[in-house]
Design an enzyme around this catalytic site. Structure first.
Site, PDB file in Angstrom:
ATOM      1  N   ASP A  16       0.856  -1.188   0.000  1.00 43.17           N
ATOM      2  CA  ASP A  16       0.000   0.000   0.000  1.00 43.17           C
ATOM      3  C   ASP A  16       0.898   1.247   0.000  1.00 43.17           C
ATOM      4  OD1 ASP A  16      -3.205   0.524   1.053  1.00 43.17           O
ATOM      5  OD2 ASP A  16      -1.792   2.192   1.078  1.00 43.17           O
TER       6      ASP A  16
ATOM      7  N   ALA B  98     -15.749   2.846   4.409  1.00 40.50           N
ATOM      8  CA  ALA B  98     -14.552   3.651   4.116  1.00 40.50           C
ATOM      9  C   ALA B  98     -13.763   3.111   2.924  1.00 40.50           C
ATOM     10  CB  ALA B  98     -13.662   3.800   5.353  1.00 40.50           C
TER      11      ALA B  98
ATOM     12  N   HIS C 250     -10.369  -5.214  -2.956  1.00 50.08           N
ATOM     13  CA  HIS C 250      -9.014  -5.483  -2.446  1.00 50.08           C
ATOM     14  C   HIS C 250      -9.087  -5.919  -0.996  1.00 50.08           C
ATOM     15  CE1 HIS C 250      -9.986  -1.207  -2.105  1.00 50.08           C
ATOM     16  NE2 HIS C 250      -9.319  -1.208  -0.962  1.00 50.08           N
TER      17      HIS C 250
ATOM     18  N   HIS D 241      -6.928  -5.832   2.438  1.00 43.46           N
ATOM     19  CA  HIS D 241      -5.764  -5.250   3.112  1.00 43.46           C
ATOM     20  C   HIS D 241      -5.152  -6.333   4.001  1.00 43.46           C
ATOM     21  CE1 HIS D 241      -6.832  -0.865   2.529  1.00 43.46           C
ATOM     22  NE2 HIS D 241      -8.024  -1.378   2.385  1.00 43.46           N
TER      23      HIS D 241
HETATM   24  P1  5GP Z   1      -9.758   1.359   0.652  1.00 41.70           P
HETATM   25  O1  5GP Z   1      -9.865   2.606   1.479  1.00 41.70           O
HETATM   26  O2  5GP Z   1     -10.474   1.515  -0.652  1.00 41.70           O
HETATM   27  O3  5GP Z   1     -10.121   0.123   1.391  1.00 41.70           O
HETATM   28  O4  5GP Z   1      -8.222   1.185   0.362  1.00 41.70           O
HETATM   29  C1  5GP Z   1      -7.562   1.685  -0.760  1.00 41.70           C
HETATM   30  C2  5GP Z   1      -6.095   1.601  -0.466  1.00 41.70           C
HETATM   31  O5  5GP Z   1      -5.385   1.780  -1.671  1.00 41.70           O
HETATM   32  C3  5GP Z   1      -5.609   2.682   0.514  1.00 41.70           C
HETATM   33  O6  5GP Z   1      -5.022   2.059   1.644  1.00 41.70           O
HETATM   34  C4  5GP Z   1      -4.618   3.481  -0.320  1.00 41.70           C
HETATM   35  O7  5GP Z   1      -3.505   3.913   0.435  1.00 41.70           O
HETATM   36  C5  5GP Z   1      -4.219   2.500  -1.410  1.00 41.70           C
HETATM   37  N1  5GP Z   1      -3.843   3.129  -2.653  1.00 41.70           N
HETATM   38  C6  5GP Z   1      -4.535   4.093  -3.319  1.00 41.70           C
HETATM   39  N2  5GP Z   1      -3.902   4.427  -4.460  1.00 41.70           N
HETATM   40  C7  5GP Z   1      -2.787   3.649  -4.520  1.00 41.70           C
HETATM   41  C8  5GP Z   1      -1.734   3.546  -5.473  1.00 41.70           C
HETATM   42  O8  5GP Z   1      -1.690   4.237  -6.492  1.00 41.70           O
HETATM   43  N3  5GP Z   1      -0.749   2.647  -5.198  1.00 41.70           N
HETATM   44  C9  5GP Z   1      -0.780   1.851  -4.082  1.00 41.70           C
HETATM   45  N4  5GP Z   1       0.246   0.985  -3.929  1.00 41.70           N
HETATM   46  N5  5GP Z   1      -1.755   1.931  -3.161  1.00 41.70           N
HETATM   47  C10 5GP Z   1      -2.752   2.822  -3.384  1.00 41.70           C
END
Ligand code: 5GP
Length: 160
Positions: free
Chosen positions: A77, A139, A146, A148
């Protein structure tokens, strides 16, 4: 005059304690949030629209990739919330877990197994957490499913 001053002071105190109490209630109910929550509230669920993760899959933008096979990809991430913070994504652009279908059963199982194998390979033998955020209240900021993987420190419970 003294009585007027005392009354004014009482009103200020009430306003301050009232605000503090409202803040406590917001925090207890999990309403307050950080930058990620604000981002999630502004992120529009884009159906099957390509996201930044599609560009990581097709390698048109860089990522620190740890594992790849025909069905999925694991990468670090970009804004880690723990010493180890990885994302496991399917190559199939399922926008969110609530939109996964019966036909995705094998793929979803595969993502979990890859997550467990990658966590082990990353030295998270003492434990870690898998998280899937779904939608605005969950959130979610990127509408490409995805998982985490969070680890490398003591994680707290309940989550925010
Ligand atoms: P969500 O909030 O949708 O569960 O998590 C999205 C995750 O994607 C976040 O933790 C954010 O830091 C990560 N993220 C967003 N854009 C990018 C990117 O361009 N590259 C990487 N490696 N992680 C990303």
């Amino acid at each position: 005059m003294a009585a007027a001053l005392a009354l004014a002071a009482l009103r200020v105190t009430r306003r301050v304690t009232g605000a503090a109490a409202r803040l406590q209630v917001r925090e207890a109910s999990g309403v307050s949030g950080g930058e990620e929550v604000l981002k999630a509230q502004q992120a529009a669920p884009g159906g099957a629209a390509p996201t930044i993760f599609s560009r990581i899959i097709d390698k048109s933008i860089p990522a620190d990739i740890l594992y790849e096979d025909q069905q999925c990809l694991v990468f670090r991430d970009v804004a880690p919330q723990a010493p180890v913070h990885l994302l496991v994504i399917p190559k199939k652009p399922i926008p969110r877990i609530s939109q996964a279908e019966e036909q995705d059963k094998q793929l979803l199982g595969h993502l979990l197994l890859v997550a467990a194998q990658t966590a082990k390979a990353e030295g998270l033998g003492d434990g870690y957490r898998l998280v899937i955020n779904d939608g605005k209240l969950g959130a979610q900021t990127v509408y490409h499913l995805h998982l985490h993987i969070l680890g490398g420190r003591q994680l707290q419970w309940p989550p925010g």
